[in-house]
Design a protein around this motif. Structure first.
Motif, PDB file in Angstrom:
ATOM      1  N   TYR A 261      -0.069 -10.549   3.478  1.00 11.81           N
ATOM      2  CA  TYR A 261       0.298 -10.656   2.029  1.00 11.81           C
ATOM      3  C   TYR A 261      -0.259  -9.327   1.495  1.00 11.81           C
ATOM      4  O   TYR A 261      -1.368  -8.834   1.808  1.00 11.81           O
TER       5      TYR A 261
ATOM      6  N   ASN B  97      -0.193  -6.518  -2.063  1.00 12.62           N
ATOM      7  CA  ASN B  97       0.435  -6.132  -3.330  1.00 12.62           C
ATOM      8  C   ASN B  97       0.058  -4.799  -3.625  1.00 12.62           C
ATOM      9  O   ASN B  97      -1.015  -4.290  -3.260  1.00 12.62           O
TER      10      ASN B  97
ATOM     11  N   SER C 210       5.307  -9.862   1.284  1.00 13.79           N
ATOM     12  CA  SER C 210       4.539 -10.873   2.090  1.00 13.79           C
ATOM     13  C   SER C 210       5.396 -11.543   3.332  1.00 13.79           C
ATOM     14  O   SER C 210       6.684 -11.369   3.193  1.00 13.79           O
TER      15      SER C 210
ATOM     16  N   THR D 266       3.138  -5.681 -10.606  1.00 14.47           N
ATOM     17  CA  THR D 266       2.760  -5.496  -9.464  1.00 14.47           C
ATOM     18  C   THR D 266       3.880  -5.918  -8.373  1.00 14.47           C
ATOM     19  O   THR D 266       4.725  -6.856  -8.553  1.00 14.47           O
TER      20      THR D 266
ATOM     21  N   ARG E 174       5.242  -7.194  -4.507  1.00 11.12           N
ATOM     22  CA  ARG E 174       4.410  -7.830  -3.694  1.00 11.12           C
ATOM     23  C   ARG E 174       5.199  -7.874  -2.435  1.00 11.12           C
ATOM     24  O   ARG E 174       6.331  -8.362  -2.487  1.00 11.12           O
TER      25      ARG E 174
END
Length: 169
Positions: A158, A160, A149, A145, A147
């Protein structure tokens, strides 16, 4: 004429020898991999934006993983990377700094993250994830994954998204 042919042949041999040295520098023999785009990171005053890749080994063997991060101009910025793992406490553990090449134990997850950088920097990025294993049978060893943020500490966001559409690679 004979000297001209000899000079041409020697030039060709020199080119092959010089190129062979360049190609020999990379000893990583990948069995699989994936590309990730849409990564962003930077810092401006109190605003920080981070990007990371959470990568899980789905095999019963140790997998050697190599992540290369590229900025918006295609420049390798992997030297800004850190590799993390979790802990029983409230903090993550830094396993490596300045590299994104690491062994991931069987059924384990590691976080490959770019440092937010110098104040005033902002970069759009991509990453190339490659893996290899002592066991030459697996065709797909990782799942992951991406991500992104960021925020100021009082205002956070945030997001993902799955790498390779959520499928092992």
């Amino acid at each position: 004429m004979k000297n001209l042919v000899r000079a041409g042949l020697m030039s060709a041999v020199m080119v092959v020898l010089m190129c062979g040295g360049v190609f020999a520098q990379s000893s990583f023999s990948a069995q699989g991999g994936a590309m990730v785009n849409g990564l962003i990171f930077g810092r401006s005053g109190s605003y920080v934006q981070n990007t990371s890749l959470d990568i899980t080994n789905v095999t019963n063997e140790v997998v050697h993983c190599k992540v290369t991060f590229y900025d918006h101009d295609g420049i390798d910025i992997t030297h800004l990377a850190k590799v993390y793992t979790g802990s029983a406490g409230s903090r993550t553990i830094v396993l490596a700094t300045g590299t994104a090449e690491y062994d991931i134990p069987a059924h384990s997850t590691r976080c490959f993250q770019l440092d937010s950088g110098i104040d005033g920097s902002y970069r759009y990025c991509s990453a190339e994830i490659l893996w290899s294993s002592e066991d030459k049978k697996p065709h797909k060893a990782l799942i992951g994954t991406a991500r992104n943020s960021g925020g100021t500490g009082t205002s956070l966001y945030y997001g993902n998204y799955p790498i390779n559409n959520g499928q092992p690679f």
